[in-house]
Design an enzyme around this catalytic site. Sequence first.
Site, PDB file in Angstrom:
ATOM      1  N   HIS A 182      35.979  33.608  36.179  1.00 13.46           N
ATOM      2  CA  HIS A 182      36.198  32.424  37.004  1.00 13.46           C
ATOM      3  C   HIS A 182      37.678  32.038  36.915  1.00 13.46           C
ATOM      4  CE1 HIS A 182      35.258  28.758  39.136  1.00 13.46           C
ATOM      5  NE2 HIS A 182      36.055  28.135  38.296  1.00 13.46           N
ATOM      6  N   ASN A 220      30.835  36.860  34.016  1.00 13.62           N
ATOM      7  CA  ASN A 220      31.528  36.468  35.246  1.00 13.62           C
ATOM      8  C   ASN A 220      32.968  36.100  34.921  1.00 13.62           C
ATOM      9  OD1 ASN A 220      31.796  35.464  38.032  1.00 13.62           O
ATOM     10  ND2 ASN A 220      31.788  33.408  37.119  1.00 13.62           N
ATOM     11  N   ASP A 243      28.606  28.572  36.236  1.00 13.30           N
ATOM     12  CA  ASP A 243      29.804  28.554  35.377  1.00 13.30           C
ATOM     13  C   ASP A 243      29.548  27.855  34.037  1.00 13.30           C
ATOM     14  OD1 ASP A 243      31.344  29.926  37.297  1.00 13.30           O
ATOM     15  OD2 ASP A 243      31.849  28.064  38.309  1.00 13.30           O
ATOM     16  N   ILE A 272      25.232  32.947  44.659  1.00 13.87           N
ATOM     17  CA  ILE A 272      24.608  32.294  43.502  1.00 13.87           C
ATOM     18  C   ILE A 272      23.336  33.067  43.149  1.00 13.87           C
ATOM     19  CG2 ILE A 272      23.453  30.166  42.720  1.00 13.87           C
ATOM     20  CD1 ILE A 272      26.412  29.692  42.915  1.00 13.87           C
ATOM     21  N   LEU A 273      23.082  33.242  41.859  1.00 12.99           N
ATOM     22  CA  LEU A 273      21.874  33.943  41.408  1.00 12.99           C
ATOM     23  C   LEU A 273      20.911  32.921  40.814  1.00 12.99           C
ATOM     24  CD1 LEU A 273      23.804  36.922  39.804  1.00 12.99           C
ATOM     25  CD2 LEU A 273      22.376  37.037  41.867  1.00 12.99           C
ATOM     26  N   ALA A 301      46.087  36.469  33.924  1.00 13.22           N
ATOM     27  CA  ALA A 301      44.883  36.130  33.155  1.00 13.22           C
ATOM     28  C   ALA A 301      43.675  37.001  33.506  1.00 13.22           C
ATOM     29  CB  ALA A 301      44.547  34.651  33.346  1.00 13.22           C
ATOM     30  N   GLU A 302      43.195  36.940  34.752  1.00 17.55           N
ATOM     31  CA  GLU A 302      41.926  37.613  35.077  1.00 17.55           C
ATOM     32  C   GLU A 302      41.967  39.116  34.784  1.00 17.55           C
ATOM     33  OE1 GLU A 302      40.023  36.531  38.863  1.00 17.55           O
ATOM     34  OE2 GLU A 302      41.468  34.926  39.047  1.00 17.55           O
TER      35      GLU A 302
HETATM   36  C1  GAR Z   1      38.923  36.079  41.771  1.00 16.02           C
HETATM   37  O1  GAR Z   1      39.989  35.163  41.654  1.00 16.02           O
HETATM   38  C2  GAR Z   1      37.723  35.593  40.980  1.00 16.02           C
HETATM   39  O2  GAR Z   1      38.062  34.957  39.791  1.00 16.02           O
HETATM   40  C3  GAR Z   1      37.127  34.621  41.954  1.00 16.02           C
HETATM   41  O3  GAR Z   1      37.232  35.258  43.212  1.00 16.02           O
HETATM   42  C4  GAR Z   1      38.390  36.114  43.193  1.00 16.02           C
HETATM   43  C5  GAR Z   1      37.950  37.508  43.599  1.00 16.02           C
HETATM   44  O4  GAR Z   1      39.036  38.369  43.726  1.00 16.02           O
HETATM   45  N1  GAR Z   1      35.771  34.326  41.609  1.00 16.02           N
HETATM   46  C6  GAR Z   1      35.247  33.105  41.725  1.00 16.02           C
HETATM   47  O5  GAR Z   1      35.848  32.162  42.193  1.00 16.02           O
HETATM   48  C7  GAR Z   1      33.819  32.958  41.203  1.00 16.02           C
HETATM   49  N2  GAR Z   1      33.467  31.600  41.038  1.00 16.02           N
HETATM   50  P1  GAR Z   1      38.854  39.959  43.708  1.00 16.02           P
HETATM   51  O6  GAR Z   1      37.756  40.300  44.719  1.00 16.02           O
HETATM   52  O7  GAR Z   1      40.180  40.486  44.164  1.00 16.02           O
HETATM   53  O8  GAR Z   1      38.492  40.385  42.317  1.00 16.02           O
END
Ligand code: GAR
Length: 208
Positions: free
Chosen positions: A116, A114, A157, A99-100, A186-187
Amino acid sequence: MIMLSRKARIAVLVSGGGTNLQAILDAAGRGEIPDGEVTLVISDRAGAYALERAEKAGIPSMEINKKACGGQMLFEEKLIAALEENRTDLIVLAGFLSILTPSFTTRYSRRIINVHPSLIPSFCGAGYYGLKVHEAALGRGVKVTGATVHFVNEIPDGGEIIAQKAVDILPGDTPEILQRRVMKQAEWVILPKSVETISREIVSRSER
Ligand code: GAR
């Protein structure tokens, strides 16, 4: 004479596996981030595989171990020193789990984004990170989840939403299966796109 515009200098902050970092590097490799370049990767913990991904891609990387810093303020001071030395324009939190504080986030207002792993405002805020988010979504029985890219402000968030993408939850999903589907569908799609969108905005603002 053709004027070449400068690229936004991007620092990616990570804590773990770094698949989102990889998605950004792969998109850049395909020419999909013409307005930005990843110039630094910082991990807040030792042994994060993301650091190996940075090294393989030839990108300067460092570990700023939060525990070893002995406190949040000292940790953030070190982060700021590294970001300033890198002349960072855009900070991307890609699976960065520290957390920042507001003093950090206000310093870089609209310069931190970020990713999420849910459709904010569902399953977000303090305590919702990584697999916990998917466990909560499955526990609640929702049929659709997804991912969100947002600006980072003083509310966890809670910053302005930049992009979202929905993902179906399927019968038999486990948190791990769902996490992988949300990442893939998605991500890894919306994060690189958002990095380009915000880089373009930063570059065009600096040219005005
Ligand atoms: C990802 O799913 C990202 O969205 C989540 O952690 C994972 C990291 O994966 N982040 C959070 O939950 C932030 N609140 P990665 O290291 O393989 O990118």
